[in-house]
Design a protein around this motif. Structure first.
Motif, mmCIF file in Angstrom:
data_model
loop_
_atom_site.group_PDB
_atom_site.id
_atom_site.type_symbol
_atom_site.label_atom_id
_atom_site.label_comp_id
_atom_site.label_asym_id
_atom_site.label_seq_id
_atom_site.Cartn_x
_atom_site.Cartn_y
_atom_site.Cartn_z
ATOM 1 N N SER A 98 0.842 -1.198 0.000
ATOM 2 C CA SER A 98 0.000 0.000 0.000
ATOM 3 C C SER A 98 0.876 1.246 0.000
ATOM 4 N N ALA A 99 0.271 2.368 -0.351
ATOM 5 C CA ALA A 99 0.989 3.644 -0.297
ATOM 6 C C ALA A 99 1.437 3.932 1.129
ATOM 7 N N ALA A 100 0.645 3.494 2.109
ATOM 8 C CA ALA A 100 1.020 3.676 3.519
ATOM 9 C C ALA A 100 2.267 2.849 3.852
ATOM 10 N N ASP A 101 2.341 1.615 3.319
ATOM 11 C CA ASP A 101 3.524 0.771 3.538
ATOM 12 C C ASP A 101 4.772 1.435 2.958
ATOM 13 N N VAL A 102 4.648 1.896 1.730
ATOM 14 C CA VAL A 102 5.790 2.511 1.034
ATOM 15 C C VAL A 102 6.192 3.813 1.722
ATOM 16 N N SER A 103 5.200 4.623 2.077
ATOM 17 C CA SER A 103 5.519 5.908 2.715
ATOM 18 C C SER A 103 6.196 5.674 4.062
ATOM 19 N N GLY A 104 5.741 4.658 4.800
ATOM 20 C CA GLY A 104 6.369 4.341 6.083
ATOM 21 C C GLY A 104 7.806 3.885 5.918
ATOM 22 N N ALA A 105 8.046 3.079 4.902
ATOM 23 C CA ALA A 105 9.401 2.574 4.659
ATOM 24 C C ALA A 105 10.356 3.688 4.233
ATOM 25 N N LEU A 106 9.833 4.625 3.457
ATOM 26 C CA LEU A 106 10.687 5.699 2.938
ATOM 27 C C LEU A 106 10.714 6.933 3.834
ATOM 28 N N GLY A 107 9.769 7.023 4.752
ATOM 29 C CA GLY A 107 9.721 8.198 5.625
ATOM 30 C C GLY A 107 9.201 9.432 4.912
ATOM 31 N N VAL A 108 8.284 9.216 3.964
ATOM 32 C CA VAL A 108 7.673 10.326 3.227
ATOM 33 C C VAL A 108 6.159 10.186 3.316
ATOM 34 N N SER A 109 5.461 11.205 2.893
ATOM 35 C CA SER A 109 3.997 11.144 2.926
ATOM 36 C C SER A 109 3.476 10.241 1.801
ATOM 37 N N ARG A 110 2.209 9.823 1.954
ATOM 38 C CA ARG A 110 1.601 9.023 0.892
ATOM 39 C C ARG A 110 1.487 9.834 -0.390
ATOM 40 N N ALA A 111 1.228 11.147 -0.241
ATOM 41 C CA ALA A 111 1.150 12.003 -1.432
ATOM 42 C C ALA A 111 2.485 12.000 -2.171
ATOM 43 N N ARG A 112 3.558 12.011 -1.411
ATOM 44 C CA ARG A 112 4.886 11.988 -2.042
ATOM 45 C C ARG A 112 5.115 10.652 -2.748
ATOM 46 N N VAL A 113 4.633 9.577 -2.178
ATOM 47 C CA VAL A 113 4.754 8.267 -2.818
ATOM 48 C C VAL A 113 4.094 8.299 -4.193
ATOM 49 N N TYR A 114 2.916 8.893 -4.272
ATOM 50 C CA TYR A 114 2.225 8.971 -5.567
ATOM 51 C C TYR A 114 2.978 9.887 -6.536
ATOM 52 N N GLN A 115 3.567 10.946 -6.012
ATOM 53 C CA GLN A 115 4.381 11.809 -6.869
ATOM 54 C C GLN A 115 5.571 11.035 -7.423
ATOM 55 N N MET A 116 6.204 10.265 -6.552
ATOM 56 C CA MET A 116 7.357 9.478 -6.979
ATOM 57 C C MET A 116 6.937 8.442 -8.023
ATOM 58 N N ARG A 117 5.809 7.790 -7.788
ATOM 59 C CA ARG A 117 5.296 6.798 -8.729
ATOM 60 C C ARG A 117 5.087 7.419 -10.114
ATOM 61 N N ASP A 118 4.535 8.646 -10.104
ATOM 62 C CA ASP A 118 4.192 9.331 -11.356
ATOM 63 C C ASP A 118 5.353 10.124 -11.950
ATOM 64 N N GLY A 119 6.519 10.123 -11.275
ATOM 65 C CA GLY A 119 7.688 10.838 -11.789
ATOM 66 C C GLY A 119 7.581 12.345 -11.685
ATOM 67 N N LYS A 120 6.853 12.824 -10.696
ATOM 68 C CA LYS A 120 6.721 14.270 -10.504
ATOM 69 C C LYS A 120 7.695 14.730 -9.432
#
Length: 121
Positions: A98-120
């Motif tokens: 989940s975005a929550a899993d990824v954000s927790g692992a990276l120490g970033v917000s879920r919104a940032r995870v989606y930005q990273m996914r989309d290359g923004k």
């Protein structure tokens, strides 16, 4: 003026640096680390002073080129690392995390995870 007359000319570090608008302390420090010694009036042969300035400038150019190459190499590495991170974020999200899993692992917000996914950004 012939070559012999030019080679016989002498100047202090301050005089030579002022004539070239060159940092006096840089020249003085360089000469202090060399084997060159001034005469009893504190003067060096002009050719020695000129060679010292040339050596300083050559060293600076070498350092400048090395620093530029270092920045370029690290920029390429950083660009690749960002690309790898984006790919792994996408794979993590499509692989069931989940975005929550990824954000927790990276120490970033879920919104940032989606930005990273989309290359923004």
């Amino acid at each position: 003026m012939n070559v012999d007359e030019l080679l016989a000319q002498r100047a202090t570090v301050a005089e030579f640096a002022a004539a070239l608008d060159f940092p006096e302390q840089v020249l003085a420090d360089f000469l202090a680390e060399s084997d060159e010694q001034p005469d009893e009036d504190g003067r060096f042969p002009v050719v020695v002073l000129s060679d010292a300035v040339g050596s300083i400038q050559t060293d600076l150019l070498d350092e400048l080129v090395a620093a530029h190459e270092n920045v370029q190499a690290h920029s390429d590495y950083l660009r690749q690392a960002k690309h790898d991170l984006q790919r792994l974020v996408r794979e993590s999200l499509t692989g069931g995390l989940s975005a929550a899993d990824v954000s927790g692992a990276l120490g970033v917000s879920r919104a940032r995870v989606y930005q990273m996914r989309d290359g923004k950004r």
